[in-house]
Scaffold this motif. Structure first.
Motif, PDB file in Angstrom:
ATOM      1  N   LYS A   1       0.704  -1.048   0.023  1.00  0.00           N
ATOM      2  CA  LYS A   1       0.339  -0.006   0.393  1.00  0.00           C
ATOM      3  C   LYS A   1       1.025   1.632   0.325  1.00  0.00           C
ATOM      4  N   ASN A   2       0.550   2.406  -0.431  1.00  0.00           N
ATOM      5  CA  ASN A   2       1.033   3.691  -1.023  1.00  0.00           C
ATOM      6  C   ASN A   2       2.062   3.672  -0.878  1.00  0.00           C
ATOM      7  N   LEU A   3       2.054   3.032  -2.972  1.00  0.00           N
ATOM      8  CA  LEU A   3       3.408   2.702  -3.478  1.00  0.00           C
ATOM      9  C   LEU A   3       3.585   4.390  -4.068  1.00  0.00           C
ATOM     10  N   GLU A   4       3.265   5.304  -3.576  1.00  0.00           N
ATOM     11  CA  GLU A   4       3.265   6.334  -3.506  1.00  0.00           C
ATOM     12  C   GLU A   4       4.522   7.515  -2.737  1.00  0.00           C
ATOM     13  N   LYS A   5       4.771   6.166  -1.515  1.00  0.00           N
ATOM     14  CA  LYS A   5       6.105   7.067  -0.865  1.00  0.00           C
ATOM     15  C   LYS A   5       7.083   6.670  -1.116  1.00  0.00           C
ATOM     16  N   TRP A   6       6.899   4.976  -2.244  1.00  0.00           N
ATOM     17  CA  TRP A   6       8.173   4.351  -2.342  1.00  0.00           C
ATOM     18  C   TRP A   6       8.322   5.424  -3.513  1.00  0.00           C
ATOM     19  N   LEU A   7       7.524   6.192  -4.581  1.00  0.00           N
ATOM     20  CA  LEU A   7       7.780   6.720  -5.724  1.00  0.00           C
ATOM     21  C   LEU A   7       8.380   7.976  -4.956  1.00  0.00           C
ATOM     22  N   VAL A   8       7.845   8.983  -4.548  1.00  0.00           N
ATOM     23  CA  VAL A   8       8.662  10.064  -3.999  1.00  0.00           C
ATOM     24  C   VAL A   8      10.491   9.728  -3.956  1.00  0.00           C
ATOM     25  N   THR A   9      10.537   8.942  -3.780  1.00  0.00           N
ATOM     26  CA  THR A   9      12.244   8.461  -3.401  1.00  0.00           C
ATOM     27  C   THR A   9      12.432   8.104  -4.865  1.00  0.00           C
ATOM     28  N   GLN A  10      12.134   8.042  -5.803  1.00  0.00           N
ATOM     29  CA  GLN A  10      12.560   8.155  -7.120  1.00  0.00           C
ATOM     30  C   GLN A  10      12.699   9.055  -8.045  1.00  0.00           C
ATOM     31  N   ASN A  11      13.174   9.286  -9.199  1.00  0.00           N
ATOM     32  CA  ASN A  11      13.828  10.571 -10.461  1.00  0.00           C
ATOM     33  C   ASN A  11      12.243  10.461 -11.375  1.00  0.00           C
ATOM     34  N   LEU A  12      11.582  11.387 -10.320  1.00  0.00           N
ATOM     35  CA  LEU A  12      10.355  10.995 -11.128  1.00  0.00           C
ATOM     36  C   LEU A  12      10.562  12.212 -12.124  1.00  0.00           C
ATOM     37  N   GLU A  13      11.631  12.787 -12.425  1.00  0.00           N
ATOM     38  CA  GLU A  13      11.820  12.791 -13.995  1.00  0.00           C
ATOM     39  C   GLU A  13      12.388  12.193 -14.915  1.00  0.00           C
ATOM     40  N   GLU A  14      12.526  10.993 -15.109  1.00  0.00           N
ATOM     41  CA  GLU A  14      12.088  10.157 -15.834  1.00  0.00           C
ATOM     42  C   GLU A  14      11.655   9.038 -14.972  1.00  0.00           C
ATOM     43  N   ASP A  15       9.973   9.702 -15.141  1.00  0.00           N
ATOM     44  CA  ASP A  15       9.086   8.605 -15.169  1.00  0.00           C
ATOM     45  C   ASP A  15       8.650   7.150 -16.130  1.00  0.00           C
ATOM     46  N   GLU A  16       9.018   7.291 -16.448  1.00  0.00           N
ATOM     47  CA  GLU A  16       9.026   6.386 -18.371  1.00  0.00           C
ATOM     48  C   GLU A  16       9.697   5.027 -17.312  1.00  0.00           C
ATOM     49  N   GLN A  17      11.171   5.168 -16.629  1.00  0.00           N
ATOM     50  CA  GLN A  17      12.005   4.420 -16.115  1.00  0.00           C
ATOM     51  C   GLN A  17      11.270   4.032 -15.093  1.00  0.00           C
ATOM     52  N   VAL A  18      10.808   5.206 -14.625  1.00  0.00           N
ATOM     53  CA  VAL A  18      10.182   4.247 -12.719  1.00  0.00           C
ATOM     54  C   VAL A  18       9.228   3.687 -12.964  1.00  0.00           C
ATOM     55  N   VAL A  19       7.992   3.919 -14.282  1.00  0.00           N
ATOM     56  CA  VAL A  19       6.805   2.691 -14.281  1.00  0.00           C
ATOM     57  C   VAL A  19       7.669   1.958 -14.690  1.00  0.00           C
ATOM     58  N   GLN A  20       8.644   1.344 -15.986  1.00  0.00           N
ATOM     59  CA  GLN A  20       9.260   0.246 -16.170  1.00  0.00           C
ATOM     60  C   GLN A  20       9.828  -1.238 -15.122  1.00  0.00           C
ATOM     61  N   THR A  21      10.566  -0.012 -14.239  1.00  0.00           N
ATOM     62  CA  THR A  21      11.347  -1.018 -12.985  1.00  0.00           C
ATOM     63  C   THR A  21      10.044  -1.174 -12.278  1.00  0.00           C
ATOM     64  N   VAL A  22       8.802  -0.732 -11.789  1.00  0.00           N
ATOM     65  CA  VAL A  22       7.504  -1.615 -11.073  1.00  0.00           C
ATOM     66  C   VAL A  22       7.436  -2.116 -11.741  1.00  0.00           C
ATOM     67  N   LEU A  23       6.757  -1.925 -12.886  1.00  0.00           N
ATOM     68  CA  LEU A  23       6.436  -3.020 -13.430  1.00  0.00           C
ATOM     69  C   LEU A  23       6.353  -4.437 -13.243  1.00  0.00           C
ATOM     70  N   ALA A  24       8.385  -3.888 -13.670  1.00  0.00           N
ATOM     71  CA  ALA A  24       9.046  -5.518 -13.474  1.00  0.00           C
ATOM     72  C   ALA A  24       9.318  -5.574 -12.213  1.00  0.00           C
ATOM     73  N   THR A  25       8.862  -5.307 -11.288  1.00  0.00           N
ATOM     74  CA  THR A  25       9.120  -5.543  -9.979  1.00  0.00           C
ATOM     75  C   THR A  25       7.409  -6.574  -9.486  1.00  0.00           C
ATOM     76  N   VAL A  26       6.835  -5.767 -10.318  1.00  0.00           N
ATOM     77  CA  VAL A  26       5.551  -6.298  -9.629  1.00  0.00           C
ATOM     78  C   VAL A  26       5.632  -7.523 -10.572  1.00  0.00           C
ATOM     79  N   GLN A  27       5.646  -8.356 -12.168  1.00  0.00           N
ATOM     80  CA  GLN A  27       5.860  -9.061 -12.494  1.00  0.00           C
ATOM     81  C   GLN A  27       6.828  -9.853 -11.757  1.00  0.00           C
ATOM     82  N   THR A  28       8.205  -9.560 -11.143  1.00  0.00           N
ATOM     83  CA  THR A  28       9.215 -10.599 -10.216  1.00  0.00           C
ATOM     84  C   THR A  28       7.975 -11.397  -9.036  1.00  0.00           C
ATOM     85  N   LEU A  29       7.230  -9.928  -8.372  1.00  0.00           N
ATOM     86  CA  LEU A  29       6.545 -10.371  -7.316  1.00  0.00           C
ATOM     87  C   LEU A  29       5.682 -11.702  -7.251  1.00  0.00           C
TER      88      LEU A  29
END
Length: 130
Positions: free
Chosen positions: A45-73
C-alpha cells in the motif's frame, strides 16, 4: 494482481484486510521489495511513498521498474496493490507534486492494464472496474 484505488482515507486498507483475513497476509507500507516475504498474499500500500524516493524526471523508467518488480513478485505470491487516487483534475502548484501526480497516473494506467482485477473504493464501498 489485484489493484484497489481510492482517495486517501476512503477505507481501502480495511476493505483489503477484510477480504484477505483468512489468508497469511503480509502488508508493506510505501515499500517495493525485490523479493516477496513468505506469505500467501502480499499487500503493498501507499506505493506513492516509494515513488517520491525515485527520480520522477525519468518517469518512464520508474514505471518500467515498478512493472518489472511487480511481475517478479507475482510469481512468488498473490499480489495486491492499494494505491491512492491523486488526480481528480487538481494540478498541484509545486513541480515535485506535479511530477508525482503525473507519474502515478502513468503507473496506474500500466498497472490497471496488467491487473486481473481493479476495484475502486469510495468511502468503504467497492466498485469493480475490471
Amino acid at each position: 494482481m489485484h489493484v484497489f484505488i481510492g482517495g486517501a482515507y476512503n477505507g481501502k486498507t480495511d476493505y483489503v484486510k477484510g477480504l484477505y483475513e483468512l489468508h497469511q497476509m503480509v502488508m508493506l507500507d510505501g515499500e517495493l521489495p525485490e523479493v516477496a516475504p513468505a506469505c500467501d498474499v502480499l499487500v503493498i500500500k501507499n506505493l506513492e511513498k516509494w515513488l517520491v524516493t525515485q527520480n520522477l524526471e525519468e518517469d518512464e523508467q520508474v514505471v518500467q521498474t515498478v512493472l518489472a518488480t511487480v511481475q517478479t513478485l507475482e510469481q512468488q505470491c498473490r499480489l495486491v496493490l492499494i494505491v491512492t487516487d491523486m488526480g481528480r483534475g487538481v494540478v498541484p502548484m509545486e513541480k515535485q507534486a506535479r511530477l508525482l501526480r503525473d507519474t502515478c497516473g502513468r503507473l496506474y494506467q500500466a498497472l490497471f492494464k496488467e491487473a486481473e482485477q481493479v476495484v475502486r473504493i469510495w468511502y468503504g464501498l467497492a466498485e469493480q472496474l475490471k
